[in-house]
Design a protein around this motif. Structure first.
Motif, PDB file in Angstrom:
ATOM      1  N   GLU A   1       0.577  -1.388   0.052  1.00 30.52           N
ATOM      2  CA  GLU A   1      -0.018   0.132  -0.061  1.00 30.52           C
ATOM      3  C   GLU A   1       0.887   1.168  -0.070  1.00 30.52           C
ATOM      4  O   GLU A   1       1.874   1.313   0.648  1.00 30.52           O
ATOM      5  CB  GLU A   1      -0.931  -0.012   1.236  1.00 30.52           C
ATOM      6  CG  GLU A   1      -2.044  -1.156   1.228  1.00 30.52           C
ATOM      7  CD  GLU A   1      -3.108  -0.632   0.092  1.00 30.52           C
ATOM      8  OE1 GLU A   1      -3.204   0.451  -0.226  1.00 30.52           O
ATOM      9  OE2 GLU A   1      -3.801  -1.512  -0.331  1.00 30.52           O
ATOM     10  N   THR A   2       0.348   2.232  -0.748  1.00 28.57           N
ATOM     11  CA  THR A   2       1.159   3.334  -0.706  1.00 28.57           C
ATOM     12  C   THR A   2       0.278   4.676  -0.590  1.00 28.57           C
ATOM     13  O   THR A   2      -0.913   4.506  -0.603  1.00 28.57           O
ATOM     14  CB  THR A   2       1.946   3.768  -1.971  1.00 28.57           C
ATOM     15  OG1 THR A   2       0.778   3.919  -3.084  1.00 28.57           O
ATOM     16  CG2 THR A   2       2.620   2.634  -2.377  1.00 28.57           C
ATOM     17  N   THR A   3       0.854   5.720  -0.218  1.00 27.78           N
ATOM     18  CA  THR A   3      -0.003   6.877   0.207  1.00 27.78           C
ATOM     19  C   THR A   3       0.398   8.238  -0.710  1.00 27.78           C
ATOM     20  O   THR A   3       1.331   8.562  -0.807  1.00 27.78           O
ATOM     21  CB  THR A   3       0.234   7.469   1.662  1.00 27.78           C
ATOM     22  OG1 THR A   3      -0.131   6.488   2.679  1.00 27.78           O
ATOM     23  CG2 THR A   3      -0.628   8.696   2.147  1.00 27.78           C
ATOM     24  N   GLY A   4      -0.548   8.645  -1.452  1.00 30.68           N
ATOM     25  CA  GLY A   4      -0.554   9.840  -2.361  1.00 30.68           C
ATOM     26  C   GLY A   4      -0.478  11.009  -1.463  1.00 30.68           C
ATOM     27  O   GLY A   4      -0.957  11.337  -0.435  1.00 30.68           O
ATOM     28  N   MET A   5       0.534  12.237  -2.077  1.00 26.19           N
ATOM     29  CA  MET A   5       0.718  13.409  -1.254  1.00 26.19           C
ATOM     30  C   MET A   5       0.437  14.502  -2.549  1.00 26.19           C
ATOM     31  O   MET A   5       0.954  14.073  -3.691  1.00 26.19           O
ATOM     32  CB  MET A   5       1.754  13.710  -0.602  1.00 26.19           C
ATOM     33  CG  MET A   5       3.115  13.041  -1.354  1.00 26.19           C
ATOM     34  SD  MET A   5       4.323  13.327  -0.069  1.00 26.19           S
ATOM     35  CE  MET A   5       5.659  12.832  -1.258  1.00 26.19           C
ATOM     36  N   SER A   6      -0.080  15.573  -2.495  1.00 23.98           N
ATOM     37  CA  SER A   6       0.042  16.782  -3.242  1.00 23.98           C
ATOM     38  C   SER A   6       1.014  17.232  -3.186  1.00 23.98           C
ATOM     39  O   SER A   6       2.088  17.495  -2.375  1.00 23.98           O
ATOM     40  CB  SER A   6      -1.128  17.629  -2.751  1.00 23.98           C
ATOM     41  OG  SER A   6      -2.253  17.176  -2.736  1.00 23.98           O
ATOM     42  N   PHE A   7       1.785  17.855  -4.566  1.00 21.35           N
ATOM     43  CA  PHE A   7       2.823  18.638  -4.638  1.00 21.35           C
ATOM     44  C   PHE A   7       2.688  19.802  -3.752  1.00 21.35           C
ATOM     45  O   PHE A   7       1.595  20.603  -3.536  1.00 21.35           O
ATOM     46  CB  PHE A   7       2.994  19.195  -6.158  1.00 21.35           C
ATOM     47  CG  PHE A   7       3.387  18.437  -7.189  1.00 21.35           C
ATOM     48  CD1 PHE A   7       4.641  17.594  -6.920  1.00 21.35           C
ATOM     49  CD2 PHE A   7       2.720  17.981  -8.169  1.00 21.35           C
ATOM     50  CE1 PHE A   7       5.111  16.781  -7.791  1.00 21.35           C
ATOM     51  CE2 PHE A   7       3.194  16.940  -9.065  1.00 21.35           C
ATOM     52  CZ  PHE A   7       4.326  16.484  -8.888  1.00 21.35           C
ATOM     53  N   GLY A   8       3.594  20.243  -3.026  1.00 20.56           N
ATOM     54  CA  GLY A   8       3.550  21.263  -2.200  1.00 20.56           C
ATOM     55  C   GLY A   8       3.144  21.117  -0.503  1.00 20.56           C
ATOM     56  O   GLY A   8       3.430  21.923   0.126  1.00 20.56           O
ATOM     57  N   GLN A   9       2.586  19.780  -0.562  1.00 19.77           N
ATOM     58  CA  GLN A   9       2.237  19.175   0.846  1.00 19.77           C
ATOM     59  C   GLN A   9       3.367  18.470   1.818  1.00 19.77           C
ATOM     60  O   GLN A   9       4.065  18.176   1.072  1.00 19.77           O
ATOM     61  CB  GLN A   9       1.232  18.098   0.283  1.00 19.77           C
ATOM     62  CG  GLN A   9       0.731  17.449   1.902  1.00 19.77           C
ATOM     63  CD  GLN A   9      -0.202  16.038   1.592  1.00 19.77           C
ATOM     64  OE1 GLN A   9      -0.358  15.940   0.426  1.00 19.77           O
ATOM     65  NE2 GLN A   9      -0.563  15.648   2.451  1.00 19.77           N
TER      66      GLN A   9
END
Length: 451
Positions: A143-151
């Protein structure tokens, strides 16, 4: 200074970059991929799922880092391989950050303990999940977790912020890493000659305003052999023009081979087909990615004798028609057909008179891969013309030096290169550090002062 950095891979290789940043009991690791060397890939252990992590350690494919592999995955005899401390016995708070979805940067994340969080950008996660759905996932599910650019993600007192850069895969990021006493930038893989130079330029403009203690910069293109490559394209924008002109000279089937993690490249070949009056035909996995990531595009799906992708094809039938070798052979000049190397045997079913094979960063990547010679030998045997449309996903030498000069880090660390010593900054006073593998480095030894 409390921050330490340890390099576990990537110092004199293309890919396999793994570095560990520790502040107290907080730890981040980036990336977690594999060194790509097809000439030495003599065995396949993907089906040995129960012993997969130990097998990878024995083969030296992953590093023996304490506290990142589960106790269960380390069960068994390690023999001469070092067996690291299991995650369950570690006192570190650890997270892994993936800069982009190329195997040499993420191909070993499936060996990590389920308790170790893996972060990547939202676009990278979408691609990661889509690849798993088309049968191109890793050996084990992770499993992986997405993150927003700049977050900014905080791992204890370590802060990690992804910033977009241009590379030949969607979601590619550079990481700004901040501890209470150090600011470090991992450039990731990047370039300035791709379809989105503004990503890298905006990143560079921002980094030039910051005080960067340590810059880890990729140096893929630095090589003492200055021989020109065999490609007719210098930039991504050249691919469409050269490919279109090449197809116009051929009265037979157009064939192309790409690495379909590059969504922009899929779109380029769909445009090429439209501009040359040909119908684009995609293999089922690529068709799935095109349908998922691109909008208002038209193509057909190639049906061969394999039932491997039947489930994927079935999902797409509501939107896209299929075509067989028999259909294509009625009028080969009407088609631009995708043919990945793993399906190159499908060429035996086709009328190849006056055909052209457009190779655009698909596998095999180059002469270092034994399959490259095999591919050329088969194409010659079948009378198929060959045209390279390769364009590097990595910054040119002069662009790397420009980036270094703009950012002016206190210390430069070149890696992701066979020849990091060839990276000679424009400023002769620029401090450079060449770390040793497995060395624990405290950057304050080079008189870095946190402003």
């Amino acid at each position: 200074m409390k921050t330490t950095i340890k390099f576990w891979g990537g110092l004199r290789t293309i890919g396999g970059n793994i570095a560990e940043v520790i502040y107290g009991k907080d730890r981040i690791i980036f990336d977690f991929g594999l060194v790509y060397n097809p000439a030495s890939s003599i065995i396949d252990i993907k089906e040995r799922k129960q012993s997969y992590v130990l097998d990878m350690l024995k083969l030296g494919a992953i590093p023996a880092i304490d506290g990142i592999y589960s106790k269960e995955s380390l069960t068994g005899e390690s023999f001469s391989a070092a067996k690291p401390q299991p995650q369950e016995d570690s006192s570190y708070q650890t997270a892994v950050f993936i800069s982009h979805l190329h195997l040499d940067h993420m191909g070993a994340v499936d060996t990590l303990s389920p308790q170790i969080p893996v972060y990547m950008t939202e676009d990278s996660k979408q691609l990661y999940d889509a690849l798993e759905r088309v049968g191109e996932g890793l050996s084990l599910h992770k499993e992986t977790t997405g993150m927003s650019f700049g977050q900014t993600i905080e791992v204890g007192e370590i802060r990690v912020t992804p910033i977009p850069v241009d590379h030949d895969v969607i979601g590619a990021a550079s990481f700004l890493i901040e501890t209470p006493d150090l600011t470090l930038v991992n450039s990731g893989d990047l370039r300035m000659h791709g379809p989105h130079p503004e990503y890298t330029e905006d990143w560079l403009t921002y980094m030039a305003t910051q005080h960067i203690d340590v810059l880890l910069i990729e140096g893929t293109t630095f090589n003492p052999d200055k021989k020109e490559t065999d490609t007719a394209c210098k930039e991504d924008a050249d691919i469409l023009k050269v490919g279109k002109d090449t197809l116009a000279q051929k009265q037979g089937l157009g064939i192309f081979n790409i690495y379909h993690r590059n969504i922009d490249r899929i779109h380029t070949f769909l445009q090429m087909a439209q501009l040359t009056g040909r119908t684009p035909v995609l293999e089922a996995p690529t068709a799935y990615l095109a349908d998922h990531f691109l909008h208002d595009v038209h193509f057909m799906i190639y049906l061969d004798d394999s039932s491997k992708y039947a489930a994927i094809t079935e999902q797409l039938l509501a939107k896209h028609k299929t075509v067989t070798a028999f259909d294509i052979n009625q009028n080969p000049a009407a088609y631009l057909l995708q043919n990945s190397y793993h399906s190159i045997q499908n060429l035996l079913d086709l009328d190849l008179k006056e055909s052209i094979y457009l190779h655009s960063n698909g596998m095999p990547l180059g002469s270092f891969d034994p399959a490259h010679q095999t591919m050329h030998a088969l194409l010659e045997r079948l009378g198929v013309s060959y045209q390279s449309l390769n364009v590097s996903g990595h910054a040119k030498n002069e662009d790397i030096l420009y980036i270094i000069d703009r950012i002016k880090p206190s210390v430069l660390v070149p890696w992701h290169s066979h020849h990091p010593e060839l990276i000679k900054p424009l400023d002769s006073k620029q401090e450079i550090y060449y770390p040793k593998l497995y060395e624990t480095w405290q950057p304050n030894s080079l008189n870095i002062a946190k402003l």
